[in-house]
Design a protein around this motif. Structure first.
Motif, PDB file in Angstrom:
ATOM      1  N   THR A   1     -23.019  97.755  55.601  1.00  0.00           N
ATOM      2  CA  THR A   1     -22.358  96.668  54.877  1.00  0.00           C
ATOM      3  C   THR A   1     -21.273  96.023  55.738  1.00  0.00           C
ATOM      4  OG1 THR A   1     -22.763  97.757  52.760  1.00  0.00           O
ATOM      5  CG2 THR A   1     -21.050  96.067  52.807  1.00  0.00           C
TER       6      THR A   1
ATOM      7  N   SER B   1     -21.253  92.148  56.960  1.00  0.00           N
ATOM      8  CA  SER B   1     -20.151  91.262  56.572  1.00  0.00           C
ATOM      9  C   SER B   1     -19.393  90.741  57.788  1.00  0.00           C
ATOM     10  CB  SER B   1     -19.185  91.988  55.627  1.00  0.00           C
ATOM     11  OG  SER B   1     -18.593  93.095  56.275  1.00  0.00           O
TER      12      SER B   1
ATOM     13  N   ILE C   1     -22.030  85.374  53.988  1.00  0.00           N
ATOM     14  CA  ILE C   1     -23.161  85.837  53.183  1.00  0.00           C
ATOM     15  C   ILE C   1     -22.731  86.090  51.740  1.00  0.00           C
ATOM     16  CG2 ILE C   1     -22.836  88.278  53.736  1.00  0.00           C
ATOM     17  CD1 ILE C   1     -25.912  88.528  53.859  1.00  0.00           C
ATOM     18  N   VAL C   2     -23.576  85.713  50.796  1.00  0.00           N
ATOM     19  CA  VAL C   2     -23.257  85.908  49.383  1.00  0.00           C
ATOM     20  C   VAL C   2     -23.569  87.352  48.995  1.00  0.00           C
ATOM     21  CG1 VAL C   2     -23.660  83.494  48.805  1.00  0.00           C
ATOM     22  CG2 VAL C   2     -25.548  85.118  48.672  1.00  0.00           C
TER      23      VAL C   2
ATOM     24  N   LEU D   1     -25.304  88.915  46.649  1.00  0.00           N
ATOM     25  CA  LEU D   1     -26.678  89.301  46.340  1.00  0.00           C
ATOM     26  C   LEU D   1     -27.521  89.405  47.610  1.00  0.00           C
ATOM     27  CD1 LEU D   1     -28.549  90.025  44.026  1.00  0.00           C
ATOM     28  CD2 LEU D   1     -29.184  87.601  43.851  1.00  0.00           C
ATOM     29  N   ALA D   2     -27.346  88.462  48.525  1.00  0.00           N
ATOM     30  CA  ALA D   2     -28.077  88.500  49.796  1.00  0.00           C
ATOM     31  C   ALA D   2     -27.615  89.689  50.630  1.00  0.00           C
ATOM     32  CB  ALA D   2     -27.865  87.194  50.561  1.00  0.00           C
ATOM     33  N   ALA D   3     -26.314  89.985  50.599  1.00  0.00           N
ATOM     34  CA  ALA D   3     -25.793  91.142  51.332  1.00  0.00           C
ATOM     35  C   ALA D   3     -26.394  92.425  50.787  1.00  0.00           C
ATOM     36  CB  ALA D   3     -24.266  91.171  51.231  1.00  0.00           C
TER      37      ALA D   3
ATOM     38  N   ALA E   1     -29.289  92.778  49.289  1.00  0.00           N
ATOM     39  CA  ALA E   1     -30.695  92.843  49.692  1.00  0.00           C
ATOM     40  C   ALA E   1     -30.823  93.277  51.149  1.00  0.00           C
ATOM     41  CB  ALA E   1     -31.367  91.487  49.473  1.00  0.00           C
ATOM     42  N   CYS E   2     -29.984  92.736  52.016  1.00  0.00           N
ATOM     43  CA  CYS E   2     -30.040  93.088  53.435  1.00  0.00           C
ATOM     44  C   CYS E   2     -29.658  94.544  53.671  1.00  0.00           C
ATOM     45  CB  CYS E   2     -29.100  92.174  54.236  1.00  0.00           C
ATOM     46  SG  CYS E   2     -29.641  90.458  54.342  1.00  0.00           S
TER      47      CYS E   2
ATOM     48  N   THR F   1     -29.794  97.011  51.557  1.00  0.00           N
ATOM     49  CA  THR F   1     -30.843  97.874  51.012  1.00  0.00           C
ATOM     50  C   THR F   1     -32.040  97.945  51.947  1.00  0.00           C
ATOM     51  OG1 THR F   1     -30.144  97.327  48.752  1.00  0.00           O
ATOM     52  CG2 THR F   1     -32.346  98.271  49.028  1.00  0.00           C
TER      53      THR F   1
END
Length: 198
Positions: free
Chosen positions: A144, A148, A154-155, A157-159, A161-162, A164
């Motif tokens: 994470t 970041s 990055i928003v 939700l996209a963070a 997903a990435c 994960t």
């Protein structure tokens, strides 16, 4: 990663308790966990990152984290006490903030362990052969931070997903390469030495 040093100390503490024979006496384990929990109520930090009030040279923040670890230990040796944990947990919701902060992650964690180990067809569907939980915990924070740092715009939700998508393969490799073999080794050692608790 900031919790890893605390986890290492907890593992060392548990090893020492096991070598001293304490883990074979569930009431002693429960008494230790309750004592640490009361100490956490006394010195619990009000915000993450604060040290809280020290007790015997140990920061309140560290005591608070150890109390959560001991909740899991107590579940392993004292599983039938879920009703008591539920009563204490509900009562703590109406108590002062310091009590709530100390009791919620311990009794709450205990109840989550209890529900997670219930044998029901619905819960069985959620279980997988490979336990990725520790790997996700271990790699989630650094991945994470890297994302970041590299993609500051990055928003969330996209963070998510990435992180994960990156952490699941890492957790799978960790489970297959380190955790599962270690658990098999532990099972062999326990079968040779007898049961851990009485």
């Amino acid at each position: 990663m900031w919790t890893i040093t605390c986890a290492l100390r907890c593992y060392m503490m548990l090893t020492a308790l096991g070598l001293c024979g304490v883990m074979k006496r569930r009431w002693v384990v429960l008494a230790i966990a309750l004592a640490v929990n009361f100490a956490a109520m006394y010195g619990a930090p009000h915000q993450r990152g604060e040290e809280g009030l020290a007790l015997f040279g140990v920061s309140g923040f560290m005591i608070w984290l150890v109390s959560m670890y001991l909740a899991g230990v107590c579940f392993y040796v004292c599983a039938p006490f879920a009703v008591c944990a539920l009563i204490v947990f509900v009562a703590a919701l109406f108590a002062p903030q310091s009590v709530t902060r100390a009791v919620t992650p311990t009794m709450g964690a205990y109840l989550l362990f209890y529900v997670g180990h219930l044998q029901s067809p619905w819960l069985a569907k959620l279980r997988t052969r490979d336990d990725l939980s520790y790997g996700l915990y271990l790699y989630g924070w650094p991945v994470t931070q890297l994302i970041s740092h590299g993609l500051p715009a990055i928003v969330p939700l996209a963070a998510f997903a990435c992180v994960t998508a990156i952490c699941v393969p890492l957790a799978f490799a960790s489970w297959r390469g380190a955790e599962a073999p270690a658990l098999r080794l532990k099972g062999t050692m326990v079968s040779r030495s007898g049961p851990l608790v009485q």
